[in-house]
Design a protein around this motif. Sequence first.
Motif, PDB file in Angstrom:
ATOM      1  N   ASN A 279     -12.452   5.046  11.750  1.00  0.00           N
ATOM      2  CA  ASN A 279     -12.205   3.835  11.026  1.00  0.00           C
ATOM      3  C   ASN A 279     -11.126   3.357  11.258  1.00  0.00           C
ATOM      4  O   ASN A 279     -10.932   2.013  10.854  1.00  0.00           O
ATOM      5  CB  ASN A 279     -12.261   4.739   9.347  1.00  0.00           C
TER       6      ASN A 279
ATOM      7  N   GLU B  10     -11.766   0.178   4.656  1.00  0.00           N
ATOM      8  CA  GLU B  10     -13.490   0.404   3.382  1.00  0.00           C
ATOM      9  C   GLU B  10     -13.636  -0.320   2.911  1.00  0.00           C
ATOM     10  O   GLU B  10     -14.797  -1.415   2.691  1.00  0.00           O
ATOM     11  CB  GLU B  10     -13.951   2.185   3.134  1.00  0.00           C
ATOM     12  N   GLN B  11     -12.824  -0.817   2.062  1.00  0.00           N
ATOM     13  CA  GLN B  11     -12.525  -1.892   0.966  1.00  0.00           C
ATOM     14  C   GLN B  11     -12.616  -3.186   1.261  1.00  0.00           C
ATOM     15  O   GLN B  11     -13.210  -4.314   0.996  1.00  0.00           O
ATOM     16  CB  GLN B  11     -10.741  -2.096  -0.195  1.00  0.00           C
TER      17      GLN B  11
ATOM     18  N   LEU C 129       1.024  -1.281   0.083  1.00  0.00           N
ATOM     19  CA  LEU C 129      -0.007  -0.163   0.202  1.00  0.00           C
ATOM     20  C   LEU C 129       0.556   1.204  -0.081  1.00  0.00           C
ATOM     21  O   LEU C 129       0.835   2.330  -0.789  1.00  0.00           O
ATOM     22  CB  LEU C 129      -0.696  -0.278   0.947  1.00  0.00           C
TER      23      LEU C 129
ATOM     24  N   SER D 117      -7.605   4.335   5.392  1.00  0.00           N
ATOM     25  CA  SER D 117      -9.493   4.886   5.374  1.00  0.00           C
ATOM     26  C   SER D 117      -9.384   3.939   4.321  1.00  0.00           C
ATOM     27  O   SER D 117     -10.733   2.968   4.583  1.00  0.00           O
ATOM     28  CB  SER D 117      -9.110   5.971   5.213  1.00  0.00           C
ATOM     29  N   ARG D 118      -8.910   4.366   3.147  1.00  0.00           N
ATOM     30  CA  ARG D 118      -9.318   4.135   1.945  1.00  0.00           C
ATOM     31  C   ARG D 118      -9.716   2.105   2.514  1.00  0.00           C
ATOM     32  O   ARG D 118     -10.738   0.927   1.454  1.00  0.00           O
ATOM     33  CB  ARG D 118      -9.515   3.776   1.093  1.00  0.00           C
ATOM     34  N   ALA D 119      -8.359   1.767   2.473  1.00  0.00           N
ATOM     35  CA  ALA D 119      -8.213   0.201   2.632  1.00  0.00           C
ATOM     36  C   ALA D 119      -9.087  -0.685   3.412  1.00  0.00           C
ATOM     37  O   ALA D 119      -9.765  -1.910   3.581  1.00  0.00           O
ATOM     38  CB  ALA D 119      -6.865   0.188   2.659  1.00  0.00           C
TER      39      ALA D 119
ATOM     40  N   PRO E 200      -4.990   8.370   5.573  1.00  0.00           N
ATOM     41  CA  PRO E 200      -5.882   8.087   3.808  1.00  0.00           C
ATOM     42  C   PRO E 200      -5.812   6.823   2.888  1.00  0.00           C
ATOM     43  O   PRO E 200      -7.230   6.645   2.946  1.00  0.00           O
ATOM     44  CB  PRO E 200      -5.250   9.546   2.857  1.00  0.00           C
ATOM     45  N   CYS E 201      -4.807   6.773   2.837  1.00  0.00           N
ATOM     46  CA  CYS E 201      -4.668   5.161   2.830  1.00  0.00           C
ATOM     47  C   CYS E 201      -5.025   3.879   3.346  1.00  0.00           C
ATOM     48  O   CYS E 201      -5.951   3.450   2.633  1.00  0.00           O
ATOM     49  CB  CYS E 201      -3.212   4.843   2.345  1.00  0.00           C
TER      50      CYS E 201
ATOM     51  N   ARG F 219      -1.292  -5.303   2.934  1.00  0.00           N
ATOM     52  CA  ARG F 219      -1.512  -6.545   3.434  1.00  0.00           C
ATOM     53  C   ARG F 219      -1.319  -7.685   3.348  1.00  0.00           C
ATOM     54  O   ARG F 219      -0.617  -8.543   2.591  1.00  0.00           O
ATOM     55  CB  ARG F 219      -2.963  -6.017   1.778  1.00  0.00           C
TER      56      ARG F 219
END
Length: 574
Positions: free
Chosen positions: A282, A251-252, A161, A247-249, A244-245, A178
């Motif tokens: 988050n 959510e995904q 990431l 938070s998006r991960a 930011p990274c 990940r």
Amino acid sequence: MGAKGVASAAGTAALVYLVLSGRLSSPTAAAQDEADAPRRRRRRQEEEAAAKKREERWPERAPASWREAAALAARTAGFTYAETLGKWPLGDLTFGINHYMRVQGNLQHEYTGNNCVPLEGPGLRQELIGLLRYLRLCMFFSKKPYEVFLEFGGYDHSDILIRKSKSRLMKPGFTVVRDESTKCFLLFIQGAISVKDRLTAATAAEVPFHHSMLQEGCKSSLVAGHAHCGMVAAARWIADQAIPCLSRAVEQFPDYRVKIIGHSMGAGIAAILTYMLRENKNLSSSSCIAFGPAACMTWDLAESGKDFVTTVVNKNDLVPSFGKASAANLRAEVMASSWALDLQEQIQGTRILGFVNRSVSFMRSHIPFVSNPRSKVADINMLSGTAEDESNLSAEARAAVKQHSALSSWSSIAANRQNLESFVNPTPGTKKMMSTYVGVDQNTDKPTAGESASCSRREFKLHGSDNEETDQEEKATDQEHMEQLLKALRSSSIDSQEPHQLYPPGRIMHMVVLPAPEEPCNSDRDEVIGVYETPRSKYNKIRLARSMIRDHYMPRYIQTMEMLIDKLAKDEKK
């Protein structure tokens, strides 16, 4: 006409009263002004000091330009000097710590004492296996090429990431990957690998730091305290990059958790970063694994992280208990110890050996049967070696005294100049003492063989005359000068501002090596390893040990954890 006169007289009387009252009260007012002047001056000085302190406040964020980085690096260098050689006399550093360590002994057993809970059971072994894997991944990320780290972890480039491998001041290298096997996003932070990382760790001033604790998505309480300046700034920089990274991960992949891992300085940054991430809704389930973290936050902050920060400490590791306050306490204990007496005995022992050596040499050169190897009289080689050893001994004594003089002079520059005036500008008595230590007059050249023999003859006759009164006077003079020398070596500057005591964060698991109960012994084969959950109060004191630096390295952590896992596996089979 009469009314006008009365009014004029009344006005004149009032004016005279005002003038006279002003003149009479003026001395009192002047005295009051004089009395208030020191108070106003003191208030003005306090305001200037407060303004200066605000201007000199340490930054809580990483430098944004190379100019800021250069200024911060220079300030950190000055701060480091002030906290080390500026406070520690070289005598305490060279002699005191070694003596205090020898007297103190191995205090590792204190981590198994009162309020220390032994951890056991099959669940512990599984937890340690998981911790060992994270530690190996952390070591590969910090020490190996990035491709080797990916290969060891079983990751491919799609699992990466973020990757920030290059470190800068207050901007350590880190990566986010990940991990499908544990369903976690793992954030690894490098320790103090480069010079810039070490400058970040050396920026050890305390800055205000607070943590807002979330409960069911809402802020329930605020925990305030102080934390390590360099680590707070580094954690803020990583948070700006990673939030930011992540938070998006999340959510995904909503079933994935965030885990931050580090060792040493990286562990302290990881713990502070975890506090920051958990304030984000988050990322409120983020947790941290800290291997040998630095003492990086005050008590309340460290206690509030017991539910989400796991600290692992190995044996005599120095770093989790090392801070400004604990170093100040250690300095006081070292200065109060009796290392000076040991140094004095060594110097006196050297003087005695030198006299014995010269006396026996004189006897060998003037009494025939002494040099006969078949004689019943002990040969000089049995006592002090050859003439070459004699010169070496004299040289060692001379070097020791010169070194002690140099150390005391350096100490006076950093701490107290007045204690060393007699050594910078030596008196005749001081010169006499120094020449006595060395064995020859420092103002003369090295004596020849004939001069050495005549000198030895005179000294032998002098000591053989048994003049007790002269010996007592010289001994008292030497003792007085010795006390001045040792006092100068042990002098130090006193910091008027008390530092905050910092602690390692979260729940602490301490791996302790103890002798086997059946046969107490220090050999490795008779040692057994246990792991204890230790109270935080154990880490407000520096416990010196020969292995306190080696035990901090990651390979030593891995070795101890492997031994502990093997021991637990054997216990399960029984």
